[in-house]
Scaffold this motif. Structure first.
Motif, mmCIF file in Angstrom:
data_model
loop_
_atom_site.group_PDB
_atom_site.id
_atom_site.type_symbol
_atom_site.label_atom_id
_atom_site.label_comp_id
_atom_site.label_asym_id
_atom_site.label_seq_id
_atom_site.Cartn_x
_atom_site.Cartn_y
_atom_site.Cartn_z
ATOM 1 N N PHE A 298 56.339 87.958 102.336
ATOM 2 C CA PHE A 298 57.170 88.601 101.453
ATOM 3 C C PHE A 298 58.663 87.788 101.533
ATOM 4 O O PHE A 298 58.949 87.568 102.464
ATOM 5 C CB PHE A 298 57.439 90.109 101.722
ATOM 6 N N SER A 299 59.256 87.758 100.336
ATOM 7 C CA SER A 299 60.387 87.052 100.166
ATOM 8 C C SER A 299 61.269 87.564 99.020
ATOM 9 O O SER A 299 60.581 87.912 97.877
ATOM 10 C CB SER A 299 60.310 85.613 100.133
ATOM 11 N N GLY A 300 62.472 87.686 99.375
ATOM 12 C CA GLY A 300 63.394 88.019 98.138
ATOM 13 C C GLY A 300 63.371 86.801 97.246
ATOM 14 O O GLY A 300 63.915 85.869 97.676
ATOM 15 N N GLU A 331 64.680 94.754 93.593
ATOM 16 C CA GLU A 331 65.653 94.955 94.492
ATOM 17 C C GLU A 331 66.887 94.352 94.154
ATOM 18 O O GLU A 331 67.061 93.597 93.648
ATOM 19 C CB GLU A 331 64.933 94.472 96.149
ATOM 20 N N SER A 332 68.048 94.971 94.885
ATOM 21 C CA SER A 332 69.574 94.407 94.909
ATOM 22 C C SER A 332 70.181 94.035 96.225
ATOM 23 O O SER A 332 69.622 94.710 97.207
ATOM 24 C CB SER A 332 70.122 95.314 93.932
ATOM 25 N N SER A 333 70.937 93.167 96.227
ATOM 26 C CA SER A 333 71.524 92.669 97.606
ATOM 27 C C SER A 333 73.111 92.501 97.074
ATOM 28 O O SER A 333 73.602 92.110 96.098
ATOM 29 C CB SER A 333 71.047 91.251 97.689
ATOM 30 N N ALA A 334 73.953 93.340 98.099
ATOM 31 C CA ALA A 334 75.288 93.137 97.872
ATOM 32 C C ALA A 334 75.885 91.754 97.864
ATOM 33 O O ALA A 334 76.585 91.405 97.008
ATOM 34 C CB ALA A 334 76.056 93.694 99.111
ATOM 35 N N ALA A 335 75.290 90.711 98.329
ATOM 36 C CA ALA A 335 75.543 89.478 98.378
ATOM 37 C C ALA A 335 75.047 88.566 97.358
ATOM 38 O O ALA A 335 75.555 87.741 96.509
ATOM 39 C CB ALA A 335 75.016 88.756 99.633
ATOM 40 N N GLY A 339 67.586 90.990 92.030
ATOM 41 C CA GLY A 339 66.393 90.041 92.224
ATOM 42 C C GLY A 339 65.013 91.009 92.475
ATOM 43 O O GLY A 339 65.025 92.127 91.887
ATOM 44 N N PHE A 340 64.130 90.232 93.098
ATOM 45 C CA PHE A 340 62.781 90.760 93.154
ATOM 46 C C PHE A 340 62.391 90.626 94.506
ATOM 47 O O PHE A 340 62.462 89.440 95.014
ATOM 48 C CB PHE A 340 61.897 90.359 92.017
ATOM 49 N N ARG A 341 61.685 91.677 95.097
ATOM 50 C CA ARG A 341 61.048 91.392 96.435
ATOM 51 C C ARG A 341 59.651 90.947 96.037
ATOM 52 O O ARG A 341 58.794 91.806 95.460
ATOM 53 C CB ARG A 341 60.780 92.835 97.230
ATOM 54 N N ASP A 362 62.436 77.320 83.797
ATOM 55 C CA ASP A 362 63.691 76.686 83.724
ATOM 56 C C ASP A 362 64.769 77.611 84.357
ATOM 57 O O ASP A 362 65.720 77.826 84.202
ATOM 58 C CB ASP A 362 64.274 76.391 82.358
ATOM 59 N N LEU A 363 64.378 78.169 85.890
ATOM 60 C CA LEU A 363 65.319 79.083 86.417
ATOM 61 C C LEU A 363 65.624 78.241 87.586
ATOM 62 O O LEU A 363 65.087 77.316 88.601
ATOM 63 C CB LEU A 363 64.644 80.177 86.745
ATOM 64 N N ASP A 364 67.238 78.651 88.068
ATOM 65 C CA ASP A 364 67.743 78.230 89.312
ATOM 66 C C ASP A 364 67.403 79.241 90.116
ATOM 67 O O ASP A 364 68.148 80.335 89.996
ATOM 68 C CB ASP A 364 68.890 77.567 89.104
ATOM 69 N N ILE A 365 66.561 79.499 91.212
ATOM 70 C CA ILE A 365 66.378 80.496 91.869
ATOM 71 C C ILE A 365 66.705 80.319 93.671
ATOM 72 O O ILE A 365 66.741 79.038 93.891
ATOM 73 C CB ILE A 365 65.091 81.184 91.910
ATOM 74 N N ILE A 366 67.067 81.383 94.154
ATOM 75 C CA ILE A 366 67.041 81.224 95.531
ATOM 76 C C ILE A 366 66.110 82.331 96.390
ATOM 77 O O ILE A 366 65.959 83.515 95.770
ATOM 78 C CB ILE A 366 68.728 81.438 96.020
#
Length: 598
Positions: A298-300, A331-335, A339-341, A362-366
């Motif tokens: 699993f990864s966000g 899911e959401s992150s304060a930082a 996004g999505f889990r 064409d997405l820049d994702i982390i």
């Protein structure tokens, strides 16, 4: 229509990059299934990503007509993925066949996944034809490979065929062996219709397209059918074969391989390995081997630009249409924002999904630090599954944490054994036993925690063995471990994006590495900032980011030292007040840099 005795269903199995798809190209050419003007390399690999990396991600069936000794035979070939992440798809593709071509590189020899895939085929009771591919290479050593086949796989060396997918050597021998040595379709005399779904894909116009193998009975257009695993009932809108394009037919009989289109529009409703039967005369028992596929890693996944959230949501949803093994929830992150889990079958699956999001949408994702599913037994006796470090309960509430393990098979040159064992030990694993492959190579069977191989294990294995090592793994049992949540605090505020679950012995070293990395990356503030790693309430590592200071003594030229000290003390008091009310805003690129190197 071919009689059932004149049908052969087979697949090609091999280690990654041993030439499966190139060999498929030659078979299509030899049987004139594809005209020369339509031919291109890696014809069955339709994705750009598959072509670039030389890997098969989705299996691609194709039907060929081959004339042998004056008789026509229908050969159904299923090109299977080779990577361990897709081993369930491989096992379902094997279940749709009666035989397999086991491809081995004439220069590299038997690798980890060669053994794993051969064992899968033997478990399905398939007839195996060993083929030594790339015999025209200058470094080819087919005699040594034949010896390996006999020693490791216990297959007679006389059955081996020498071939080259690139230059077309031995293709005729392979086709003859498929006809002569592989049995006709099995289980055809079963009274009711039974159809195996060995893969499925989504089409924007037709909906879900099931890749099927008909074991018994006959399926016609407009038949009412039921999926035995899920209980879903629907109507056959279209049925046909791959040649290699889809060609519709009125009906398909036992032994045939092809596709089936129904009224179902969501891929999640179709389960790979399910059995289809007719509602008018249903089968009592399904075909064996069906199981639910569950994500293991699993990864966000977050967009770098928060305005791209809707675009990311659309992209992930569309990818899931073609990949039922991919799961996601918001899911959401304060930082990092919204996004999505996402859940993946394994590391390669995760890499491919993320790469497709970048390219096709064409997405820049982390992505956050990947995690696995832990079983946590709480003090009150209840058991919960945790796939996100943020949901791990407080240490006081935890009775025991169990982590998933893997059983890894590592093929390595003799000279690298010591370094490989050191790597396995560093990753909290142990070696169960070793086997000698030949004079130059050894096979190690090891047990390791899945969490430990997520980041750099394969890269380091390749580095140690100078590219000659290979690894295959299967999931093992859950085992108890001393696992804790490692939090990173910046100015006493926890940063959720950097949270991870680690073994207690590794918490300090990993925390120190993250703190040092953040110290380099974070911009200086007007006050001193503490960067800490904590396990519960214990601080296990700390770095200090020094404050930006204005030179308040610049206007003092000459005079008593007390004048300068007075100004410095005044500045110090101001910094102290600032620290109490100051907040550190971590820039987006800091997350990108840390998460890319962690």
């Amino acid at each position: 229509m071919a009689e059932i005795d004149h049908i052969r269903n087979f697949c090609i199995i091999a280690h990654v990059d041993h030439g499966k798809t190139t060999l498929s190209d030659r078979l299509l050419e030899q049987t004139r299934t594809v005209q020369q003007r339509e031919m291109k390399e890696q014809l069955l690999d339709s994705m750009d990503l598959e072509r670039e990396r030389g890997i098969t991600i989705k299996s691609h069936p194709v039907s060929m007509i081959y004339e042998h000794e004056g008789k026509e035979y229908l050969l159904n070939l299923i090109d299977t993925p080779g990577h361990v992440d897709f081993s369930y798809e491989v096992s379902r593709s094997l279940a749709a066949c009666e035989g397999a071509l086991l491809l081995i590189d004439a220069a590299q020899g038997i690798e980890a996944q060669t053994v794993a895939n051969a064992n899968l085929a033997m478990a399905q009771d398939l007839e195996i034809i060993p083929v030594i591919n790339k015999v025209d290479l200058p470094s080819a050593n087919p005699e040594a490979i034949e010896h390996q086949i006999e020693e490791i796989l216990a297959l007679p060396r006389e059955d081996t065929i020498r071939a080259s997918g690139k230059s077309g050597i031995g293709i005729q021998d392979i086709l003859s062996a498929v006809v002569n040595r592989l049995p006709p379709p099995r289980w055809a005399i079963f009274p009711q219709a039974r159809v195996l779904v060995f893969d499925a894909t989504y089409d924007a116009f037709k909906g879900v397209i099931c890749y099927i193998r008909i074991f018994s009975g006959e399926i016609k257009k407009n038949d009412e059918i039921v999926f035995m695993g899920s209980g879903t009932k629907t109507t056959v809108k279209e049925i046909g074969r791959f040649s290699p394009q889809m060609i519709s037919e009125k009906s398909m009989t036992a032994g045939r391989t092809g596709y089936l289109v129904t009224a179902i529009k969501e891929l999640s409703q179709i389960k790979i390995g399910d059995t289809i039967t007719l509602t008018s005369e249903p089968a009592k028992e399904p075909l064996p081997g069906y199981k639910e596929v569950r994500p293991m890693v699993f990864s966000g996944v977050y967009p770098l630009d928060t305005n791209d959230y809707t675009k990311l949501k659309t992209g992930v949803a569309k990818l899931q249409m073609n990949d039922a093994a991919l799961t996601f929830q918001a899911e959401s992150s304060a930082a990092l924002g919204f996004g999505f889990r996402c859940g993946f079958l394994g590391l390669l699956h995760m890499e491919i999904v993320q790469e497709r999001l970048r390219r096709e949408y064409d997405l820049d994702i982390i992505s956050t630090y990947p995690s696995v599913v832990y079983k946590v037994t709480k003090s009150d006796g209840s058991i919960i599954n945790v796939d996100n470090p943020l949901f791990l309960p407080d240490p006081g509430e935890i009775e025991q944490v169990e982590e998933p393990t893997i059983r890894a098979t590592i093929h390595t040159p003799n000279g690298c054994i010591g370094d490989i064992l050191a790597l396995v030990s560093e990753k909290r694993g142990f070696c169960d036993h070793t086997e000698t492959v030949d004079a130059d190579r050894v096979m190690l069977v090891c047990t390791l925690p899945l969490n430990e191989i997520l980041i750099d294990f394969n890269d380091r294995l390749k580095s140690i063995t100078k590219g000659y090592g290979s690894m295959d793994y299967e999931l093992g049992d859950y085992q108890p471990g001393d696992l804790v949540r490692l939090d990173i605090l910046v100015n006493s505020e926890p940063v959720d994006a950097f949270a991870s679950i680690v073994h207690r012995d590794k918490a300090a070293s990993r925390g120190r590495a993250l703190c040092e990395r953040l110290k380099e990356i974070l911009p200086q503030q007007m006050f001193k900032v503490a960067i800490q790693a904590s396990v519960g309430s214990n601080i296990v590592a700390r770095e200090s980011l020094s404050a930006l200071r204005k030179d308040v003594t610049a206007k003092c030229y000459g005079g008593d030292i007390t004048r300068k000290r007075k100004l410095l003390e005044k500045q110090k008091e101001g910094k102290k007040r600032m620290k109490q009310i100051g907040k550190v805003a971590i820039p987006q690129d800091a997350f990108v840099k840390v998460l890319k190197t962690s």
